[in-house]
Design a protein around this motif. Structure first.
Motif, PDB file in Angstrom:
ATOM      1  N   PHE A  77      47.611  65.324  17.452  1.00 46.00           N
ATOM      2  CA  PHE A  77      48.338  64.333  18.262  1.00 46.00           C
ATOM      3  C   PHE A  77      49.775  64.156  17.785  1.00 46.00           C
ATOM      4  N   ARG A  78      50.182  65.116  16.932  1.00 42.99           N
ATOM      5  CA  ARG A  78      51.587  65.146  16.514  1.00 42.99           C
ATOM      6  C   ARG A  78      52.205  66.495  16.889  1.00 42.99           C
ATOM      7  N   ASP A  79      51.490  67.248  17.704  1.00 49.03           N
ATOM      8  CA  ASP A  79      51.929  68.595  18.043  1.00 49.03           C
ATOM      9  C   ASP A  79      53.230  68.556  18.858  1.00 49.03           C
ATOM     10  N   PRO A  80      54.305  69.102  18.297  1.00 46.46           N
ATOM     11  CA  PRO A  80      55.597  69.003  18.993  1.00 46.46           C
ATOM     12  C   PRO A  80      55.629  69.744  20.335  1.00 46.46           C
ATOM     13  N   VAL A  81      54.868  70.835  20.459  1.00 43.28           N
ATOM     14  CA  VAL A  81      54.882  71.602  21.715  1.00 43.28           C
ATOM     15  C   VAL A  81      54.277  70.760  22.841  1.00 43.28           C
ATOM     16  N   LEU A  82      53.140  70.152  22.517  1.00 42.53           N
ATOM     17  CA  LEU A  82      52.467  69.286  23.484  1.00 42.53           C
ATOM     18  C   LEU A  82      53.357  68.089  23.829  1.00 42.53           C
ATOM     19  N   ALA A  83      53.986  67.542  22.807  1.00 45.65           N
ATOM     20  CA  ALA A  83      54.862  66.382  23.017  1.00 45.65           C
ATOM     21  C   ALA A  83      56.000  66.746  23.973  1.00 45.65           C
ATOM     22  N   LYS A  84      56.579  67.914  23.779  1.00 46.48           N
ATOM     23  CA  LYS A  84      57.687  68.328  24.655  1.00 46.48           C
ATOM     24  C   LYS A  84      57.216  68.493  26.092  1.00 46.48           C
ATOM     25  N   LYS A  85      56.016  69.053  26.259  1.00 46.63           N
ATOM     26  CA  LYS A  85      55.457  69.221  27.616  1.00 46.63           C
ATOM     27  C   LYS A  85      55.327  67.868  28.307  1.00 46.63           C
ATOM     28  N   LEU A  86      54.803  66.896  27.557  1.00 51.46           N
ATOM     29  CA  LEU A  86      54.613  65.560  28.135  1.00 51.46           C
ATOM     30  C   LEU A  86      55.956  64.923  28.478  1.00 51.46           C
ATOM     31  N   LEU A  87      56.938  65.139  27.621  1.00 56.58           N
ATOM     32  CA  LEU A  87      58.279  64.598  27.904  1.00 56.58           C
ATOM     33  C   LEU A  87      58.824  65.205  29.199  1.00 56.58           C
ATOM     34  N   ASP A  88      58.641  66.526  29.354  1.00 58.36           N
ATOM     35  CA  ASP A  88      59.095  67.189  30.586  1.00 58.36           C
ATOM     36  C   ASP A  88      58.398  66.577  31.798  1.00 58.36           C
ATOM     37  N   GLN A  89      57.099  66.344  31.635  1.00 56.73           N
ATOM     38  CA  GLN A  89      56.313  65.778  32.739  1.00 56.73           C
ATOM     39  C   GLN A  89      56.838  64.389  33.128  1.00 56.73           C
ATOM     40  N   ILE A  90      57.147  63.574  32.107  1.00 60.19           N
ATOM     41  CA  ILE A  90      57.658  62.223  32.387  1.00 60.19           C
ATOM     42  C   ILE A  90      59.013  62.327  33.108  1.00 60.19           C
ATOM     43  N   HIS A  91      59.872  63.201  32.621  1.00 58.63           N
ATOM     44  CA  HIS A  91      61.185  63.392  33.252  1.00 58.63           C
ATOM     45  C   HIS A  91      61.023  63.817  34.711  1.00 58.63           C
ATOM     46  N   ALA A  92      60.020  64.676  34.982  1.00 56.03           N
ATOM     47  CA  ALA A  92      59.841  65.206  36.333  1.00 56.03           C
ATOM     48  C   ALA A  92      59.243  64.169  37.283  1.00 56.03           C
ATOM     49  N   THR A  93      58.453  63.224  36.731  1.00 52.80           N
ATOM     50  CA  THR A  93      57.731  62.278  37.595  1.00 52.80           C
ATOM     51  C   THR A  93      58.560  61.057  37.977  1.00 52.80           C
ATOM     52  N   VAL A  94      59.375  60.593  37.057  1.00 47.17           N
ATOM     53  CA  VAL A  94      60.005  59.281  37.254  1.00 47.17           C
ATOM     54  C   VAL A  94      61.097  59.351  38.334  1.00 47.17           C
ATOM     55  N   THR A  95      61.095  58.344  39.222  1.00 49.03           N
ATOM     56  CA  THR A  95      62.135  58.309  40.262  1.00 49.03           C
ATOM     57  C   THR A  95      62.927  57.012  40.210  1.00 49.03           C
ATOM     58  N   GLN A  96      62.422  56.021  39.482  1.00 50.02           N
ATOM     59  CA  GLN A  96      63.136  54.749  39.413  1.00 50.02           C
ATOM     60  C   GLN A  96      62.907  54.089  38.062  1.00 50.02           C
ATOM     61  N   ARG A  97      63.602  52.977  37.845  1.00 47.50           N
ATOM     62  CA  ARG A  97      63.531  52.311  36.552  1.00 47.50           C
ATOM     63  C   ARG A  97      62.209  51.548  36.402  1.00 47.50           C
ATOM     64  N   TRP A  98      61.520  51.792  35.302  1.00 45.61           N
ATOM     65  CA  TRP A  98      60.274  51.083  34.994  1.00 45.61           C
ATOM     66  C   TRP A  98      60.356  50.504  33.579  1.00 45.61           C
ATOM     67  N   MET A  99      59.872  49.264  33.476  1.00 45.02           N
ATOM     68  CA  MET A  99      59.792  48.627  32.156  1.00 45.02           C
ATOM     69  C   MET A  99      58.319  48.695  31.711  1.00 45.02           C
ATOM     70  N   ILE A 100      58.069  49.397  30.628  1.00 39.56           N
ATOM     71  CA  ILE A 100      56.691  49.550  30.134  1.00 39.56           C
ATOM     72  C   ILE A 100      56.595  48.894  28.762  1.00 39.56           C
ATOM     73  N   MET A 101      55.644  47.965  28.638  1.00 40.28           N
ATOM     74  CA  MET A 101      55.488  47.299  27.338  1.00 40.28           C
ATOM     75  C   MET A 101      54.367  47.942  26.546  1.00 40.28           C
ATOM     76  N   GLU A 102      54.688  48.402  25.309  1.00 42.47           N
ATOM     77  CA  GLU A 102      53.611  48.793  24.395  1.00 42.47           C
ATOM     78  C   GLU A 102      53.240  47.521  23.660  1.00 42.47           C
TER      79      GLU A 102
END
Lengths: 337, 364
Positions: B7-32
């Motif tokens: 769960f620290r795999d940088p390759v997987l992390a980069k894929k997920l980042l790409d996915q988030i960049h591709a999906t988002v169309t507007q501003r969202w506030m997400i609280m952890e």
């Protein structure tokens, strides 16, 4: 337990009991021509520039996996001299004993001091022993002061550090701090963790023999850990330290303990580790050489000096994320959940 | 380490980042919600890798941060009392009270012992002839089972010198309080994985539906967090107001029943004051009537003074996600981990400490 088994205030009186104590527990095991003179001080025949350092040791517990307060007191001072780029030669030894300390414990500690001195090729040449009342100490406090002669090729100084210089650590991080913490708190782990307490002057002096002034800086990251020392280096050199997060060596068990306790291995104490800042052109040579010594067999390059972010230590991970590595603020406190 | 390294795999992390960049169309506030998640986001530099439309807001899930000041003062008071020892987790000891922290009280002769488990405090009480060993029982649902177990153990051993200073808080009421706030700007939650390990996540279904706010139960490693964020963004973009479980390797829908049974044998739900937020009804645990003899407040007749003055600390706004640590005029100046003005700067899970300790480099 009889009174004779423990340290009493009489042992610090300067009279017969003191003499008995010194003869049996100190002069006996530590015997050498300088100490055998039993004079108020030692007369030493040393030439050239000298390195001079002092350190006090108050560790609890007194005995821990991988060492004890005695070996630590020798290694700590030997390493401080080595970090100056000097050959460790002579040590002084001051003991502050608390009333009630077991004589068998004192004996064990002195034997350990003697063994550590023998291994490191140094002699205890002068010293002092005081006894304090029960409650005024913590069993035993030790101060050692050391003196050494400078390596002819050593030219150590933070002002010599330049952009591009490589940063190495001689072994895995955080072993000592995690060992002490787990002993103190009664934590046990699947595989035992040992302190890394050891003298590191041999590989350091070999590095100076081979690479001379390409070795810019040597530091031993004891309290505050590697992260704190790197911050000092960044601040004093007015350059930035760039770390490669994935290359920082931490033993799996130690890493597990740090994860569990919420501690950053970069900020946990070490006792047998050194950081070297060296010219990048001799990087490979340094690694090949240091790998030959048991005390630095796990040597690793962890980063380099950079011109951006002066005064800051920045860790880069493989994901592309960055973070500033802080100095240790106060004590590292274990977290709740 | 297994279950961590993957769960620290940088390759997987980069894929997920790409996915988030591709999906988002507007501003969202997400609280952890959890402070552990905040620290992981900041420590791994993830905040800077996210698209600028995705704004992470740091939630109230730091037990140290939400413990009201008068509880700290009560703990300080107890530690200074003759014959009483306060046992606490390490995080709590540096949090400033009105006059001093527990660590400062220790320097003045207070009796304080740092422990790793409440059961260590029970053991200490069993060995020791002092009249009082008080465990500072702070935390969310995560620490409640062990604290309940400590009371049961003390009862079993017939210990009359053991008690709890309870400051237990609950996550779902806090999430609701945040959503009910007129200034609320949160669009989705990453729910705290460890809290859900104990309690499960059934309680979140009505919240997600009623407030049209997706909730993703999320772990703590970079890949966990990025998966959680990716899910939340996808759900927001498709108006899917449900609950998903990213942390399925640890969390079951019903949680850990045995742990819950232990909690409810000792505690019951009651009102709780939250530092910087105020009293939230039914938002914490209090000792049940049958276990009141283990309540340090009653046992030692502690005064419940209203001391929660804010000294300029904006902890409340930070924990509701309305302000960021850097919005505070004291951040990094009057308030640092060495000299904290408020709890979020002390705790290893506090948002201010995360920003301070793992700040981003100032590049020249």
């Amino acid at each position: 337990m009889s009174r004779q088994d423990t340290i009493t205030l009489g042992h610090g009186s300067g009279g017969t009991l003191t003499h008995e104590l010194l003869d049996r527990y100190i002069f006996g095991p530590l015997s050498n021509p300088h100490l055998d003179r039993q004079h108020d001080g030692a007369v030493l025949d040393l030439r050239g520039p000298l390195a001079f350092t002092t350190d006090s040791f108050v560790v609890q517990p007194l005995f821990f996996p991988g060492g004890d307060i005695g070996s630590l007191a020798v290694h700590g001072t030997v390493n401080d001299i080595a970090m100056c780029g000097a050959y460790p030669k002579y040590l002084s030894l001051s003991l502050i004993l608390e009333e009630g300390l077991l004589l068998t414990d004192l004996e064990r500690i002195l034997q350990s001091i003697q063994k550590a001195c023998l291994e490191a090729g140094v002699q205890i040449v002068t010293g002092d022993t005081k006894v304090v009342e029960k409650g005024s100490g913590d069993g035993i406090f030790i101060n050692t002061t050391g003196i050494g002669t400078m390596h002819p090729k050593a030219h150590i100084g933070v002002e010599r550090i330049k952009e591009g210089d490589a940063i190495l650590v001689s072994g895995t991080l955080a072993n000592h701090g995690i060992t002490i913490m787990s002993q103190r708190e009664g934590l046990s782990f699947a595989s035992p963790i040992e302190s890394d307490s050891r003298a590191v002057h041999e590989p350091v002096l070999a590095l100076l023999d081979e690479l001379g002034d390409a070795v810019k800086l040597l530091r031993d990251p004891t309290r505050g850990g590697v992260g704190t020392v790197l911050n000092e280096i960044a601040q004093q050199s007015k350059l930035g330290v760039q770390l490669d997060a994935e290359s920082i060596p931490v033993a799996p068990t130690v890493n597990g303990a740090c994860e569990m306790l919420g501690l950053d291995p970069l900020l946990v104490a070490n006792e047998g580790l050194f950081i070297g800042v060296i010219d990048q052109s001799v990087k490979e040579k340094a690694i090949d050489l240091l790998k030959r010594f048991p005390a630095s067999a796990a040597v690793t390059f962890i980063g380099q000096m950079v011109a951006s972010h002066p005064g800051q230590v920045v860790s880069h991970n493989a994901m592309g994320g960055k973070r500033v590595v802080p100095m240790l603020p106060g004590e590292q406190l274990p977290r709740i959940c | 380490m297994k279950y961590l390294d993957e769960f620290r795999d940088p390759v997987l992390a980069k894929k997920l980042l790409d996915q988030i960049h591709a999906t988002v169309t507007q501003r969202w506030m997400i609280m952890e919600v959890c402070g552990g998640q905040t620290h992981s986001l900041v420590k791994n530099g993830i905040l800077d890798l996210l698209p600028e439309e995705v704004v992470m807001v740091h939630g109230p899930g730091c037990p140290v941060c939400v413990t009201p000041m008068n509880l700290i003062d009560q703990a300080v008071q107890l530690s200074l009392r003759e014959g009483v020892t306060v046992c606490s987790f390490g995080d709590m000891v540096r949090v400033p009270g009105k006059e001093m922290s527990l660590l400062e009280a220790k320097a003045q002769g207070g009796s304080l012992k740092m422990v790793y488990s409440p059961l260590d405090a029970v053991q200490y009480a069993a060995q020791d002839a002092f009249e009082g060993v008080v465990f500072f029982a702070v935390g969310f649902e995560t620490t409640a089972p062990a604290n309940a177990l400590a009371v049961l153990q003390a009862e079993k051993q017939g210990l009359t010198n053991f008690s709890l200073l309870v400051s237990h808080v609950l996550v779902p009421p806090a999430m609701q309080a945040i959503l009910d706030d007129p200034f609320n700007n949160i669009n989705a939650f990453l729910a705290a994985g460890h809290v859900c390990t104990v309690m499960g996540f059934r309680a979140y279904y009505p919240i997600a539906q009623q407030y049209e706010t997706p909730i993703v139960v999320t772990g703590f490693e970079p890949v966990d967090l990025l998966q959680g964020i990716a899910r939340a963004v996808t759900m927001l973009e498709s108006k899917d107001y449900t609950v998903e479980n990213q942390y399925a390797r640890v969390v079951l829908e019903d949680g850990n029943r045995a742990a819950q049974d232990t909690i409810f044998s000792v505690f019951e739900v009651g009102d709780r004051e939250w530092r910087g937020i105020g009293t939230i009804p039914e938002s914490g645990y209090v000792l049940k009537e049958t276990y009141r003899s283990f309540d340090a407040v009653e046992k030692f007749g502690l005064l419940n003074r209203d001391t929660d003055t804010q000294n300029g600390c904006i902890a409340g706004a930070i924990m509701k996600g309305q302000q960021k640590p850097k919005d505070c005029p004291h951040f990094g100046k009057g308030c640092t981990p060495v000299n904290p003005m408020g709890a979020p700067m002390v705790s290893s899970e506090g948002a201010c400490a995360a920003y301070y300790n793992y700040a981003q480099p100032t590049v020249v």
